[in-house]
Scaffold this motif. Structure first.
Motif, PDB file in Angstrom:
ATOM      1  N   ASP A 195      11.938   9.024 -10.944  1.00 41.34           N
ATOM      2  CA  ASP A 195      11.320   7.825 -11.631  1.00 41.34           C
ATOM      3  C   ASP A 195      12.746   7.054 -11.670  1.00 41.34           C
ATOM      4  N   PHE A 196      13.424   6.067 -11.136  1.00 43.14           N
ATOM      5  CA  PHE A 196      14.365   5.327 -11.474  1.00 43.14           C
ATOM      6  C   PHE A 196      14.799   4.544 -12.604  1.00 43.14           C
ATOM      7  N   GLN A 197      15.621   4.036 -12.694  1.00 41.94           N
ATOM      8  CA  GLN A 197      15.862   3.122 -13.358  1.00 41.94           C
ATOM      9  C   GLN A 197      17.286   2.170 -13.005  1.00 41.94           C
ATOM     10  N   ILE A 198      17.015   1.247 -12.547  1.00 39.96           N
ATOM     11  CA  ILE A 198      18.337   0.549 -11.823  1.00 39.96           C
ATOM     12  C   ILE A 198      19.021  -0.648 -11.843  1.00 39.96           C
TER      13      ILE A 198
ATOM     14  N   PRO B 226      20.555 -10.140  -8.939  1.00 44.00           N
ATOM     15  CA  PRO B 226      21.608  -9.761  -9.158  1.00 44.00           C
ATOM     16  C   PRO B 226      21.771 -10.413 -10.860  1.00 44.00           C
ATOM     17  N   GLY B 227      22.627  -8.908 -11.326  1.00 47.05           N
ATOM     18  CA  GLY B 227      21.641  -8.844 -12.416  1.00 47.05           C
ATOM     19  C   GLY B 227      20.544  -8.156 -12.973  1.00 47.05           C
ATOM     20  N   GLY B 228      19.825  -7.940 -12.545  1.00 45.47           N
ATOM     21  CA  GLY B 228      18.099  -7.524 -12.987  1.00 45.47           C
ATOM     22  C   GLY B 228      17.720  -5.815 -13.348  1.00 45.47           C
ATOM     23  N   LYS B 229      17.581  -5.747 -13.904  1.00 41.59           N
ATOM     24  CA  LYS B 229      17.026  -4.318 -13.607  1.00 41.59           C
ATOM     25  C   LYS B 229      15.538  -4.153 -13.323  1.00 41.59           C
ATOM     26  N   VAL B 230      15.262  -2.673 -12.981  1.00 39.90           N
ATOM     27  CA  VAL B 230      14.133  -2.575 -12.122  1.00 39.90           C
ATOM     28  C   VAL B 230      14.524  -1.425 -12.086  1.00 39.90           C
ATOM     29  N   ARG B 231      12.314  -0.735 -12.915  1.00 38.84           N
ATOM     30  CA  ARG B 231      12.443   0.891 -12.760  1.00 38.84           C
ATOM     31  C   ARG B 231      11.125   0.921 -11.788  1.00 38.84           C
ATOM     32  N   LEU B 232      11.867   2.323 -11.216  1.00 42.76           N
ATOM     33  CA  LEU B 232      10.624   2.820  -9.488  1.00 42.76           C
ATOM     34  C   LEU B 232      10.501   3.791  -9.731  1.00 42.76           C
ATOM     35  N   LEU B 233       9.324   4.413  -9.762  1.00 47.20           N
ATOM     36  CA  LEU B 233       8.254   5.664  -9.960  1.00 47.20           C
ATOM     37  C   LEU B 233       7.834   5.101  -7.797  1.00 47.20           C
ATOM     38  N   ILE B 234       8.824   6.800  -7.267  1.00 53.00           N
ATOM     39  CA  ILE B 234       8.956   6.843  -5.666  1.00 53.00           C
ATOM     40  C   ILE B 234       7.921   7.785  -5.510  1.00 53.00           C
ATOM     41  N   PRO B 235       7.139   7.744  -4.331  1.00 55.92           N
ATOM     42  CA  PRO B 235       6.364   9.382  -4.399  1.00 55.92           C
ATOM     43  C   PRO B 235       7.025  10.062  -3.248  1.00 55.92           C
ATOM     44  N   SER B 236       7.386  11.238  -3.361  1.00 54.99           N
ATOM     45  CA  SER B 236       7.949  12.018  -2.649  1.00 54.99           C
ATOM     46  C   SER B 236       8.512  11.018  -1.183  1.00 54.99           C
ATOM     47  N   ARG B 237       7.147  11.106   0.063  1.00 52.98           N
ATOM     48  CA  ARG B 237       6.872  10.256   0.973  1.00 52.98           C
ATOM     49  C   ARG B 237       8.139   8.997   0.772  1.00 52.98           C
ATOM     50  N   TYR B 238       8.625   8.150  -0.077  1.00 53.17           N
ATOM     51  CA  TYR B 238       9.677   7.117   0.047  1.00 53.17           C
ATOM     52  C   TYR B 238      10.497   8.180  -0.491  1.00 53.17           C
ATOM     53  N   ALA B 239      10.681   9.502  -0.487  1.00 56.93           N
ATOM     54  CA  ALA B 239      12.281   9.690  -1.382  1.00 56.93           C
ATOM     55  C   ALA B 239      13.213  10.665  -0.304  1.00 56.93           C
TER      56      ALA B 239
ATOM     57  N   THR C 248       0.554  -1.145  -0.154  1.00 54.27           N
ATOM     58  CA  THR C 248      -0.077   0.111  -0.121  1.00 54.27           C
ATOM     59  C   THR C 248       1.149   1.522  -0.029  1.00 54.27           C
ATOM     60  N   THR C 249       2.096   1.169  -0.440  1.00 47.48           N
ATOM     61  CA  THR C 249       3.311   2.236  -0.198  1.00 47.48           C
ATOM     62  C   THR C 249       3.167   3.359  -1.298  1.00 47.48           C
ATOM     63  N   GLY C 250       2.374   2.845  -2.297  1.00 43.92           N
ATOM     64  CA  GLY C 250       1.901   3.992  -3.296  1.00 43.92           C
ATOM     65  C   GLY C 250       3.443   3.589  -4.412  1.00 43.92           C
ATOM     66  N   VAL C 251       4.778   3.302  -3.614  1.00 47.39           N
ATOM     67  CA  VAL C 251       5.536   2.628  -5.050  1.00 47.39           C
ATOM     68  C   VAL C 251       5.590   1.722  -5.857  1.00 47.39           C
ATOM     69  N   TYR C 252       5.999   1.670  -7.622  1.00 44.15           N
ATOM     70  CA  TYR C 252       5.079   1.049  -8.295  1.00 44.15           C
ATOM     71  C   TYR C 252       6.617   1.098  -8.720  1.00 44.15           C
ATOM     72  N   TYR C 253       7.108  -0.671  -9.236  1.00 42.26           N
ATOM     73  CA  TYR C 253       8.024  -1.040 -10.231  1.00 42.26           C
ATOM     74  C   TYR C 253       7.405  -1.918 -10.921  1.00 42.26           C
ATOM     75  N   ILE C 254       8.453  -1.822 -11.641  1.00 43.94           N
ATOM     76  CA  ILE C 254       8.338  -1.994 -13.444  1.00 43.94           C
ATOM     77  C   ILE C 254       9.926  -3.595 -13.663  1.00 43.94           C
ATOM     78  N   VAL C 255       8.950  -4.642 -14.267  1.00 43.12           N
ATOM     79  CA  VAL C 255      10.869  -5.492 -14.596  1.00 43.12           C
ATOM     80  C   VAL C 255      10.299  -5.820 -15.490  1.00 43.12           C
ATOM     81  N   ASN C 256      11.018  -5.015 -16.221  1.00 42.20           N
ATOM     82  CA  ASN C 256      10.660  -6.457 -17.577  1.00 42.20           C
ATOM     83  C   ASN C 256      11.130  -7.733 -18.033  1.00 42.20           C
ATOM     84  N   ASP C 257      10.342  -8.473 -19.023  1.00 43.07           N
ATOM     85  CA  ASP C 257      10.338 -10.206 -19.121  1.00 43.07           C
ATOM     86  C   ASP C 257      12.364 -10.657 -19.603  1.00 43.07           C
TER      87      ASP C 257
END
Length: 166
Positions: free
Chosen positions: A156-159, A125-138, A57-66
């Motif tokens: 918006d982080f690409q990690i 390890p070796g993975g990539k994630v994109r994070l959409l982070i609301p200000s309260r979690y930054a 319920t954080t409001g943080v979204y993540y995207i991991v491509n196949d």
């Protein structure tokens, strides 16, 4: 007579200093939470091809491509060290405020922003994630002048995760 006026003046100043702000910190927090949620929801609606998942319920979204999940078994704790490459942008403007190019810094997971603490464990390890982070979690209502990041920025982080050490 002068003493009475001085005492009354001091009492007036003291009483005036005790008046509470008309907007409590909790009201400000909840208002910003709604604003951040709307910004992220609008972005995801406009970019409907993104397969974003919400972390609890954080409001943080993540995207991991196949194919970008990474490999291995990892147990993440607050003392886990992660070696990463990343690009950090302001979601609303696309302004890049931080980026690693040739070097890959290592951080203790418990010492990074809360959005990273929640998002990095979504990959291995070796993975990539994109994070959409609301200000309260930054960085919340605190501007980060050294990196030209305004207060209450939705990020918006690409990690890319290179290594994990416990």
């Amino acid at each position: 007579m002068n003493r009475i006026l001085i005492v009354l003046l001091l009492l007036g100043v003291i009483a005036g200093g005790c008046v509470k702000s008309s907007v409590s910190p909790l009201v400000q927090y909840n208002k910003q939470k709604e604003i951040d949620s709307a910004i992220i929801a609008d972005y995801l609606t406009a970019n409907s091809s993104l397969k974003a998942k919400k972390i609890d319920t954080t409001g943080v979204y993540y995207i991991v491509n196949d194919g970008e999940e990474g490999t291995g078994n990892v147990l993440y704790t607050n003392s886990t060290q992660v070696t990463v490459a990343f690009t950090g942008k302001i979601l609303t403007s696309g302004f890049v405020f931080a980026q690693t190019d040739q070097f890959h810094p290592t951080y203790v997971l418990g010492s990074v922003i809360k959005g990273w603490q929640l998002g990095i464990p979504q990959i291995k390890p070796g993975g990539k994630v994109r994070l959409l982070i609301p200000s309260r979690y930054a960085y919340g209502p605190y501007a980060q002048d050294s990196i030209h990041l305004p207060a209450n920025s939705v990020l918006d982080f690409q990690i890319q995760l290179y290594n994990v050490t416990n």
